[in-house]
Scaffold this motif. Sequence first.
Motif, PDB file in Angstrom:
ATOM      1  N   UNK A  65      -4.441  14.285   3.060  1.00  0.00           N
ATOM      2  CA  UNK A  65      -4.919  15.082   1.634  1.00  0.00           C
ATOM      3  C   UNK A  65      -3.901  14.950   0.776  1.00  0.00           C
ATOM      4  N   UNK A  66      -2.896  14.835   0.724  1.00  0.00           N
ATOM      5  CA  UNK A  66      -1.978  15.217   0.268  1.00  0.00           C
ATOM      6  C   UNK A  66      -0.930  16.160   0.224  1.00  0.00           C
ATOM      7  N   UNK A  67      -1.080  17.033   0.907  1.00  0.00           N
ATOM      8  CA  UNK A  67      -0.562  18.272   1.806  1.00  0.00           C
ATOM      9  C   UNK A  67      -0.533  20.022   1.191  1.00  0.00           C
ATOM     10  N   UNK A  68       0.199  20.605   1.488  1.00  0.00           N
ATOM     11  CA  UNK A  68      -0.164  21.832   0.555  1.00  0.00           C
ATOM     12  C   UNK A  68      -2.030  22.474   1.625  1.00  0.00           C
ATOM     13  N   UNK A  69      -1.665  23.824   1.217  1.00  0.00           N
ATOM     14  CA  UNK A  69      -2.418  24.306   1.945  1.00  0.00           C
ATOM     15  C   UNK A  69      -4.401  23.871   1.200  1.00  0.00           C
ATOM     16  N   UNK A  70      -4.968  23.961   1.620  1.00  0.00           N
ATOM     17  CA  UNK A  70      -6.489  23.375   0.898  1.00  0.00           C
ATOM     18  C   UNK A  70      -6.965  22.458  -0.560  1.00  0.00           C
ATOM     19  N   UNK A  71      -6.220  21.482  -0.739  1.00  0.00           N
ATOM     20  CA  UNK A  71      -6.103  20.196  -0.898  1.00  0.00           C
ATOM     21  C   UNK A  71      -6.312  21.085  -2.549  1.00  0.00           C
ATOM     22  N   UNK A 101       0.926  -1.188  -0.392  1.00  0.00           N
ATOM     23  CA  UNK A 101       0.465   0.359  -0.126  1.00  0.00           C
ATOM     24  C   UNK A 101       0.920   0.918  -0.050  1.00  0.00           C
ATOM     25  N   UNK A 102       1.586   1.629  -1.199  1.00  0.00           N
ATOM     26  CA  UNK A 102       2.017   2.677  -1.281  1.00  0.00           C
ATOM     27  C   UNK A 102       1.309   3.930  -2.077  1.00  0.00           C
ATOM     28  N   UNK A 103       1.167   4.453  -1.170  1.00  0.00           N
ATOM     29  CA  UNK A 103       0.915   6.128  -1.107  1.00  0.00           C
ATOM     30  C   UNK A 103       1.387   6.976  -1.711  1.00  0.00           C
ATOM     31  N   UNK A 104       1.907   7.777  -2.940  1.00  0.00           N
ATOM     32  CA  UNK A 104       2.260   9.001  -3.770  1.00  0.00           C
ATOM     33  C   UNK A 104       1.928  10.184  -2.603  1.00  0.00           C
ATOM     34  N   UNK A 105       2.965  10.996  -2.246  1.00  0.00           N
ATOM     35  CA  UNK A 105       2.292  12.145  -1.401  1.00  0.00           C
ATOM     36  C   UNK A 105       3.058  13.993  -2.332  1.00  0.00           C
ATOM     37  N   UNK A 106       2.142  14.382  -3.095  1.00  0.00           N
ATOM     38  CA  UNK A 106       2.543  15.692  -3.637  1.00  0.00           C
ATOM     39  C   UNK A 106       3.270  16.853  -3.164  1.00  0.00           C
ATOM     40  N   UNK A 107       3.356  16.124  -1.797  1.00  0.00           N
ATOM     41  CA  UNK A 107       3.934  17.131  -0.762  1.00  0.00           C
ATOM     42  C   UNK A 107       4.394  16.527   0.327  1.00  0.00           C
ATOM     43  N   UNK A 108       5.101  17.677   1.638  1.00  0.00           N
ATOM     44  CA  UNK A 108       5.529  16.777   2.577  1.00  0.00           C
ATOM     45  C   UNK A 108       4.803  16.853   3.527  1.00  0.00           C
TER      46      UNK A 108
END
Length: 443
Positions: free
Chosen positions: A42-48, A14-21
């Motif tokens: 939700x993957x990070x950064x502000x406001x998804x 189950x690997x999740x590719x996360x666009x932000x830290x």
Amino acid sequence: SYGLKPIVELTSALKLEEPAANHNGGQLHFGVDGYMYLFTGDGGKAGDPFGTFGNAQNKSTFLGKVLRIDVDGRSSDGKPYRIPPDNPFVSDPKARPEVYAYGVRNMWRCAVDRGDPVTKKGRGRIFCGDVGQNRFEEVDVIVKGGNYGWRAKEGFECYDTRLCHNSSLDDILPIFAYGRSVGKSVTGGFVYRGCESPNLNGLYIFGDFMNGRLMALQEDEKRNKWQKQDICIGSTKTCAFPRMISSYSKFIISFAEDEAGELYFLSTSYPSAYAPHGSLYKFIDPARRAPPGKCKYKPIPVKTKSKRILFVPRASKLLETVLELLNEPSTTKPLKKTSTPTAATPAAASQKGKKTPSTKIKASTAKPAPSGKKRQKIKAEAKPHKPKQEEKVARLDRTTPASPLPKNKSSHLTRTKKLLPKKAALGKEKQERRKKGRLSSSS
């Protein structure tokens, strides 16, 4: 309860590719149904900002979700887990079958309610604290197939107005939300089901990571609402917030419960989940304690499928080695007692309670010391014969030589040398007086 190896296999599958830290989620646990629940950010950064509606509203991605899997067995495609047949989106070709609920931002700490100790009411409910963007923090009860609104909503209010007014949103509202005047980052807790503090039973106890506030929610079943309460810690002087946070480390990173259902929280002295130091606190209600002897429980043995690996700390191994060295018999013979304390102490300690040649020598020297050649003969007989090699070892072992006699003029030896001539002079004077007395008496 499933051991380390299956969990490693599961995480590799189950690997999740996360666009932000940031926004990595904050929980992995088993429910009362035996399935594993995973809570992802939700993957990070502000406001998804990912995609048309964000990751949280996109059921084809793992991000911003509550996942539910069966770790007992493998799937037909070789994954080390199966999909529970009653997962809500199994038949949806546009959704990942692992998805159990969606529309979450970054759930930080979730817990399963073990239910009322007597009636078992509430058993199996999953409570989560979902960290907000910049206005509201919320607490949710997870429902199968539920949409928790992010990024359309934050707390009870709209965040993305275009999505918020979409009729197909059909989101589930939080049981409680609070603004930035109360706190800035929710830390989910537990429903208290312990025995030691009966007044706390049924309260959902949680906190805020940034300002150290501890709170509780009490369920009003008639109105289907949850009422907030502040938790008082210490005396009335420290009860009012924010004064009470001075009695514990401020930054609350997690909550925990033991086998008996007693509740704890963990906090650090500065705002980081990676802090190397922290404190563990236990919740106790001093107003009402359980009767003595009531809170008895037996730990339930847990059966594991993996092999048990015994852990021996390095410190204990080092201690065992040191103790072995101390217990080993000395290969060198004891040294003679010298006037230096450092040289005499180890020999005396190592030979405690044993008869040694040195004790015999002490017994013989207790008699009046002979003079001349006899004294030299006794010394020669008492001294054990040593090979040359052993003599070298003995010399090396003697770390500090005997200190020379003091040269100070005020020493005892120098004083006795000065007194001897005076005694001789006094004796001569006495003899002369006696002679004079005899001569006078004869005349």
